[in-house]
Design a protein around this motif. Structure first.
Motif, mmCIF file in Angstrom:
data_model
loop_
_atom_site.group_PDB
_atom_site.id
_atom_site.type_symbol
_atom_site.label_atom_id
_atom_site.label_comp_id
_atom_site.label_asym_id
_atom_site.label_seq_id
_atom_site.Cartn_x
_atom_site.Cartn_y
_atom_site.Cartn_z
ATOM 1 N N LEU A 130 -8.257 -5.102 -11.940
ATOM 2 C CA LEU A 130 -8.358 -3.768 -11.363
ATOM 3 C C LEU A 130 -6.979 -3.186 -11.077
ATOM 4 C CD1 LEU A 130 -10.074 -1.467 -10.243
ATOM 5 C CD2 LEU A 130 -10.161 -2.686 -8.060
ATOM 6 N N ASN A 131 -6.070 -3.992 -10.555
ATOM 7 C CA ASN A 131 -4.713 -3.515 -10.264
ATOM 8 C C ASN A 131 -4.005 -3.059 -11.531
ATOM 9 O OD1 ASN A 131 -5.056 -4.045 -7.550
ATOM 10 N ND2 ASN A 131 -3.959 -5.993 -7.579
ATOM 11 N N ALA A 132 -4.204 -3.787 -12.628
ATOM 12 C CA ALA A 132 -3.572 -3.414 -13.901
ATOM 13 C C ALA A 132 -4.045 -2.043 -14.359
ATOM 14 C CB ALA A 132 -3.868 -4.473 -14.963
ATOM 15 N N LEU A 133 -5.330 -1.751 -14.148
ATOM 16 C CA LEU A 133 -5.857 -0.441 -14.538
ATOM 17 C C LEU A 133 -5.332 0.655 -13.628
ATOM 18 C CD1 LEU A 133 -7.773 1.264 -16.256
ATOM 19 C CD2 LEU A 133 -9.604 0.695 -14.651
ATOM 20 N N GLU A 136 -1.819 1.688 -14.190
ATOM 21 C CA GLU A 136 -1.604 2.215 -15.539
ATOM 22 C C GLU A 136 -0.853 1.246 -16.449
ATOM 23 O OE1 GLU A 136 -0.676 6.383 -16.012
ATOM 24 O OE2 GLU A 136 -1.074 6.740 -13.884
ATOM 25 N N HIS A 137 -0.972 -0.040 -16.180
ATOM 26 C CA HIS A 137 -0.430 -1.019 -17.102
ATOM 27 C C HIS A 137 -1.365 -1.239 -18.285
ATOM 28 C CE1 HIS A 137 2.303 -1.959 -13.762
ATOM 29 N NE2 HIS A 137 3.100 -2.437 -14.689
ATOM 30 N N VAL A 138 -2.636 -0.838 -18.132
ATOM 31 C CA VAL A 138 -3.599 -0.929 -19.226
ATOM 32 C C VAL A 138 -4.380 0.374 -19.303
ATOM 33 C CG1 VAL A 138 -3.820 -3.437 -19.053
ATOM 34 C CG2 VAL A 138 -5.403 -1.970 -17.780
ATOM 35 N N ASP A 139 -5.017 0.605 -20.455
ATOM 36 C CA ASP A 139 -5.808 1.815 -20.667
ATOM 37 C C ASP A 139 -7.266 1.623 -20.269
ATOM 38 O OD1 ASP A 139 -3.615 3.213 -22.104
ATOM 39 O OD2 ASP A 139 -3.958 1.648 -23.599
#
Length: 289
Positions: A130-133, A136-139
């Motif tokens: 969730l943190n990556a999303l 904005e580290h992932v799409d």
């Protein structure tokens, strides 16, 4: 401001590596290093802490990264708007998931329909995903037990169910109808770490029924739980989506309320219109229907 330098900085900030940033930008590593160095020298600021093994953002770097991510995300959105009818013959998508079992079939469908798309997949626990999303580290992210919130677009995919993982030969292995949660009271357990969604779901259900299992071993992976159960160190808990085919263990459903985590796919609302993001979301929803 030199946007080539800022783009190089943004790539290193996203990837945490000059080498991976060079691969992302399709230029040489010395070129990336040079652009970042020129940016730092021009503005007399240190943006990264460099060690022999890692690259970390300084406080100034973190603040700049928040701006650069937004800037280049808007650039991508503008390009998508101007090129909306173009076929997805090439491109790249960053995906995160809190487990491989749901996301791999999605990637297979993406490969079959859009073979030119490159995918970078990150696997982690639920909070890391969730943190990556959100950062904005992932799409795209495949997440578990995430509630709606402003700026986040979610589509529910499926529910799973928690199972007791038992060593073959255990007295409960033949209870195909399931095991009431209450029977785990005072049973020796081997569980995932507290941040795991499987563990958090199990703990909440136990607290609601005043069930007190004896947790004697905490492990940081599903594979480690399987090995511990096979070694008869205790009873494990797994999701029905992650049941191992290992002949040394057997999964039996747990009976009770609050034992069915919800799995969803999500993206940031403002990036939902990106062509590669919308294509991936559509494929995921096709597979869930």
């Amino acid at each position: 401001m030199n946007l080539f330098q800022l783009r190089a900085f943004d790539a290193v900030a996203r990837e945490g590596s000059f080498t991976r940033a060079a691969e992302r930008l399709f230029i040489s590593q010395p070129a990336v290093t040079g652009h970042v160095k020129q940016l730092e020298e021009h503005y007399q600021v240190n943006l990264f802490r460099r060690t022999a093994r890692s690259v970390e953002l300084t406080e100034e770097g973190r603040r700049l990264a928040a701006i650069s991510r937004t800037l280049f995300a808007l650039e991508e959105e503008a390009e998508t708007l101007l090129d909306a009818n173009r076929k997805l013959l090439s491109g790249r998508i960053e995906v995160a998931a809190d487990g491989p079992h749901l996301v791999m079939p999605m990637l297979a469908r993406l490969r079959a329909r859009y073979p030119g798309i490159t995918v970078n997949l990150r696997l982690g626990n639920a909070q890391e995903t969730l943190n990556a999303l959100l950062s904005e580290h992932v799409d795209i992210a495949v997440v578990t037990e995430v509630d709606e919130r402003p700026g986040l677009h979610l589509r529910e995919l499926v529910e799973s169910h928690l199972c007791a993982l038992l060593p073959q030969g255990h007295a409960w292995c033949e209870r195909s109808d399931g095991i009431p949660l209450e029977e785990l009271d005072q049973q020796i357990m081997v569980l995932r770490e507290p941040d795991s969604i499987t563990r958090r779901t199990f703990d909440r259900a136990c607290q609601a029924r005043q069930v007190q299992p004896l947790v004697q071993l905490e492990l940081d992976s599903r594979e480690a739980v399987t090995e511990a159960v096979a070694a008869e160190l205790g009873i494990g808990i797994v999701s029905s989506l992650e049941v191992s085919r290992d002949p040394r263990v057997r999964a039996v459903p747990l009976l009770g309320e609050g034992l069915a985590p919800r799995h969803s796919i999500g993206c940031l609302e403002r990036r939902r219109g990106l062509r590669v993001v919308s294509a991936f979301m559509e494929l995921a929803e096709e597979g869930a229907s």
